[in-house]
Design a protein around this motif. Structure first.
Motif, PDB file in Angstrom:
ATOM      1  N   THR A  85       0.849  -1.198   0.000  1.00  0.00           N
ATOM      2  CA  THR A  85       0.000   0.000   0.000  1.00  0.00           C
ATOM      3  C   THR A  85       0.882   1.244   0.000  1.00  0.00           C
ATOM      4  O   THR A  85       1.605   1.494   0.967  1.00  0.00           O
ATOM      5  CB  THR A  85      -0.933   0.004   1.240  1.00  0.00           C
ATOM      6  OG1 THR A  85      -1.785  -1.141   1.172  1.00  0.00           O
ATOM      7  CG2 THR A  85      -1.776   1.264   1.283  1.00  0.00           C
ATOM      8  N   LYS A  86       0.819   1.993  -1.102  1.00  0.00           N
ATOM      9  CA  LYS A  86       1.598   3.235  -1.196  1.00  0.00           C
ATOM     10  C   LYS A  86       1.008   4.256  -0.244  1.00  0.00           C
ATOM     11  O   LYS A  86      -0.198   4.344  -0.068  1.00  0.00           O
ATOM     12  CB  LYS A  86       1.546   3.794  -2.617  1.00  0.00           C
ATOM     13  CG  LYS A  86       2.408   3.063  -3.595  1.00  0.00           C
ATOM     14  CD  LYS A  86       2.537   3.860  -4.891  1.00  0.00           C
ATOM     15  CE  LYS A  86       2.641   2.930  -6.080  1.00  0.00           C
ATOM     16  NZ  LYS A  86       1.358   2.594  -6.678  1.00  0.00           N
ATOM     17  N   ARG A  87       1.889   5.035   0.366  1.00  0.00           N
ATOM     18  CA  ARG A  87       1.465   6.084   1.300  1.00  0.00           C
ATOM     19  C   ARG A  87       1.655   7.439   0.623  1.00  0.00           C
ATOM     20  O   ARG A  87       2.617   7.625  -0.128  1.00  0.00           O
ATOM     21  CB  ARG A  87       2.298   5.984   2.573  1.00  0.00           C
ATOM     22  CG  ARG A  87       2.036   4.643   3.243  1.00  0.00           C
ATOM     23  CD  ARG A  87       2.966   4.317   4.371  1.00  0.00           C
ATOM     24  NE  ARG A  87       2.697   2.948   4.821  1.00  0.00           N
ATOM     25  CZ  ARG A  87       3.515   2.253   5.570  1.00  0.00           C
ATOM     26  NH1 ARG A  87       4.647   2.753   5.967  1.00  0.00           N
ATOM     27  NH2 ARG A  87       3.190   1.019   5.915  1.00  0.00           N
ATOM     28  N   PRO A  88       0.756   8.378   0.896  1.00  0.00           N
ATOM     29  CA  PRO A  88       0.858   9.702   0.260  1.00  0.00           C
ATOM     30  C   PRO A  88       2.224  10.337   0.485  1.00  0.00           C
ATOM     31  O   PRO A  88       2.722  10.376   1.613  1.00  0.00           O
ATOM     32  CB  PRO A  88      -0.242  10.517   0.947  1.00  0.00           C
ATOM     33  CG  PRO A  88      -1.216   9.495   1.468  1.00  0.00           C
ATOM     34  CD  PRO A  88      -0.389   8.280   1.798  1.00  0.00           C
ATOM     35  N   GLY A  89       2.842  10.796  -0.606  1.00  0.00           N
ATOM     36  CA  GLY A  89       4.126  11.483  -0.522  1.00  0.00           C
ATOM     37  C   GLY A  89       5.323  10.592  -0.261  1.00  0.00           C
ATOM     38  O   GLY A  89       6.438  11.080  -0.096  1.00  0.00           O
ATOM     39  N   GLU A  90       5.109   9.285  -0.251  1.00  0.00           N
ATOM     40  CA  GLU A  90       6.202   8.357   0.056  1.00  0.00           C
ATOM     41  C   GLU A  90       7.161   8.225  -1.132  1.00  0.00           C
ATOM     42  O   GLU A  90       6.734   7.996  -2.256  1.00  0.00           O
ATOM     43  CB  GLU A  90       5.601   6.989   0.382  1.00  0.00           C
ATOM     44  CG  GLU A  90       6.629   5.936   0.727  1.00  0.00           C
ATOM     45  CD  GLU A  90       5.998   4.625   1.128  1.00  0.00           C
ATOM     46  OE1 GLU A  90       6.566   3.974   2.012  1.00  0.00           O
ATOM     47  OE2 GLU A  90       4.947   4.262   0.566  1.00  0.00           O
ATOM     48  N   PRO A  91       8.477   8.352  -0.889  1.00  0.00           N
ATOM     49  CA  PRO A  91       9.432   8.162  -1.977  1.00  0.00           C
ATOM     50  C   PRO A  91       9.412   6.704  -2.469  1.00  0.00           C
ATOM     51  O   PRO A  91       9.253   5.781  -1.652  1.00  0.00           O
ATOM     52  CB  PRO A  91      10.792   8.489  -1.349  1.00  0.00           C
ATOM     53  CG  PRO A  91      10.490   9.163  -0.048  1.00  0.00           C
ATOM     54  CD  PRO A  91       9.129   8.708   0.371  1.00  0.00           C
ATOM     55  N   PRO A  92       9.576   6.502  -3.773  1.00  0.00           N
ATOM     56  CA  PRO A  92       9.581   5.136  -4.309  1.00  0.00           C
ATOM     57  C   PRO A  92      10.610   4.226  -3.635  1.00  0.00           C
ATOM     58  O   PRO A  92      10.362   3.039  -3.453  1.00  0.00           O
ATOM     59  CB  PRO A  92       9.909   5.320  -5.794  1.00  0.00           C
ATOM     60  CG  PRO A  92       9.537   6.727  -6.107  1.00  0.00           C
ATOM     61  CD  PRO A  92       9.728   7.501  -4.834  1.00  0.00           C
ATOM     62  N   ALA A 142      13.156  -1.910 -11.261  1.00  0.00           N
ATOM     63  CA  ALA A 142      14.590  -1.769 -11.000  1.00  0.00           C
ATOM     64  C   ALA A 142      14.866  -1.646  -9.498  1.00  0.00           C
ATOM     65  O   ALA A 142      15.770  -2.301  -8.971  1.00  0.00           O
ATOM     66  CB  ALA A 142      15.140  -0.567 -11.746  1.00  0.00           C
ATOM     67  N   LEU A 143      14.062  -0.843  -8.792  1.00  0.00           N
ATOM     68  CA  LEU A 143      14.251  -0.683  -7.348  1.00  0.00           C
ATOM     69  C   LEU A 143      14.036  -2.011  -6.607  1.00  0.00           C
ATOM     70  O   LEU A 143      14.656  -2.250  -5.565  1.00  0.00           O
ATOM     71  CB  LEU A 143      13.278   0.355  -6.788  1.00  0.00           C
ATOM     72  CG  LEU A 143      13.585   1.821  -7.113  1.00  0.00           C
ATOM     73  CD1 LEU A 143      12.413   2.717  -6.705  1.00  0.00           C
ATOM     74  CD2 LEU A 143      14.870   2.278  -6.434  1.00  0.00           C
ATOM     75  N   LEU A 144      13.157  -2.847  -7.147  1.00  0.00           N
ATOM     76  CA  LEU A 144      12.860  -4.129  -6.513  1.00  0.00           C
ATOM     77  C   LEU A 144      13.767  -5.259  -7.001  1.00  0.00           C
ATOM     78  O   LEU A 144      13.670  -6.385  -6.519  1.00  0.00           O
ATOM     79  CB  LEU A 144      11.395  -4.498  -6.767  1.00  0.00           C
ATOM     80  CG  LEU A 144      10.366  -3.589  -6.110  1.00  0.00           C
ATOM     81  CD1 LEU A 144       8.973  -3.899  -6.618  1.00  0.00           C
ATOM     82  CD2 LEU A 144      10.436  -3.680  -4.601  1.00  0.00           C
TER      83      LEU A 144
END
Length: 148
Positions: A85-92, A142-144
C-alpha cells in the motif's frame, strides 16, 4: 480465529471495488483477478493470493486500515497488504524497501507490476500516460531488482 477463505476474500474485494474502473475504463476487479492469478501462477501461497485480491483496497480507500486491522485474515496477508500500500508522498525507494523487507510482498508486487505494464492494457491509453506509466513501472521493477 477462522480466516476468510480465498473465495470470501475475492467476493469482498470485488464488492469493495464495485463501480471502480482502471485507467483504461475496465472494471477494476479485472485487475485484481489478474494480479491474484499472477501470484498463483508464480507459486504464491493462499496468504499471498488473498493479499493480491486486497492489494489496492486500502490505497484506493475501498477498505479502511481499521477494517484491515480487524479482518479475519492471517497476520502475513495483512502485512503484505500493508507493504504494497503506497502512502501519500512516500518516496519510491522507501516503498520498495518496505516491499523487499516484508516476507511474501515482492511476489504480489511483481504480479501487480506485470499486469500494470501489460502492453495490451497500456495500448489503450494516450501516449503521454502510457510513457509516464511505462517509465514508472520500469523504475519500480529496477528498485525491486525484478527483471520481469
Amino acid at each position: 480465529m477462522t480466516h476468510l477463505s480465498l473465495a470470501e476474500v475475492e467476493e469482498l474485494a470485488r464488492a469493495a471495488h464495485a463501480g471502480q474502473t482502471d485507467k483504461a475504463g475496465r472494471p477494476y476487479a479485472e485487475h485484481l483477478a489478474a494480479v491474484a492469478e499472477g501470484v498463483r501462477a508464480r507459486g504464491g501461497d493462499p496468504d499471498q493470493i488473498a493479499a493480491a485480491w486486497l492489494h489496492d483496497s486500502v490505497e484506493d480507500h475501498a477498505l479502511t486500515e481499521e477494517w484491515l486491522d480487524a479482518a479475519a485474515l492471517s497476520p502475513r496477508t495483512k502485512a503484505v497488504v500493508r507493504a504494497v500500500t503506497k502512502r501519500p508522498g512516500e518516496p519510491p525507494e522507501s516503498y520498495a524497501e518496505r516491499i523487499l523487507t516484508t516476507p511474501g510482498a515482492l511476489l504480489v508486487k511483481q504480479a501487480d507490476l506485470a499486469h500494470n505494464a501489460d502492453p495490451g492494457r497500456l495500448a489503450v491509453l494516450d501516449e503521454g500516460t502510457r510513457e509516464r506509466l511505462t517509465e514508472k513501472y520500469a523504475r519500480m521493477r529496477a528498485l525491486l531488482g525484478l527483471t520481469e
